[in-house]
Design an enzyme around this catalytic site. Sequence first.
Site: not given
Length: 332
Positions: A78, A83, A101, A169
């Site tokens: 995810l 996380h 990560k 991101r």
Amino acid sequence: MVDDTRPLRFGILGAARIAPAALLAPALRHPEAEVVAVAARDRTRGERFARRHGIARVHDDYPALLADPEVDAVYIPLPNGLHGRWTRAALAAGKHVLCEKPFTADAAEAREIAAAATGSGLVVMEAFHYRYHPLVAAAEEVIAAGELGPLRHVEASICFPLPRFSDIRYDYGLAGGALMDAGCYAVHMARVFGGEEPEVVSARAKLRDPKVDRAMLADLRFPSGHTGRVRCSMWSVDLLRVAVTVVGAKGRMRIVNPLLPHQGHLLSVRTDTRRFRRRFTRRTSYDFQLDAFTDAVLRGAPVPTGPDDSVATMSVVDAVYAAAGLPPRVPA
């Protein structure tokens, strides 16, 4: 307790693009692992994903997958900020966890998850897949054997272009940023090859917006006196740079493409007494990671990228953001 007479059964939280390479394909090649369920925010998307990849069951939501008694372990790909939340929930449901990560949004959340994992009897692994490839073990052996002499400097660079600025991101609300996405690898590599836990001396960021870095450069210092540098970017003049350099008093080692060694890599060492270049298997780092995870669950093998290791990485990440004058990431 997982029945070690049958494959380890995985469920996937989220129909993520990374899942096929990171878990689905390796599981098809592995005699002790299979993916049996998936859940996505949108069931229709989950159903499409399941059909495409031959997954038997689609759950309506993440809690339903965690409640599935036929799932032994969950893979969590995810967005970064989720996380910690879903690792915590998976542990509460009695599931082993392979979490992408970065492990959590910040070090405080990593410490919380590490505490929850302690004594649970469950395996929790951060998916730094590169760590499990023979290339890394060989590089560590060079350092441990003293071939480079006392270390002087370690530099890790993970730079790649991601010009699609609408990508999650780059989303601060989902704990985004270059340091979180690319840089957590570079930080981890600096820790692994530096051999100690570094302090952050300075850092400077190139920004996508006032809170989100598109590139980061950080200088480190290790307790034994050697220095380090972490370089990462998702959009900068360093369009593509994926390498580690380790300099010692007696020589230098360079690793080209430690991140995805199955796509081509090189280990080169030059010392006062010899020079050599080596390449290793093209079997994927994701396959080696799955080996390690199944060995840990089924046979109690140690996990190099467990929660305590994650706390150390996230502590450096937090310190880099602070040194760059940026706020830490926060759980979503």
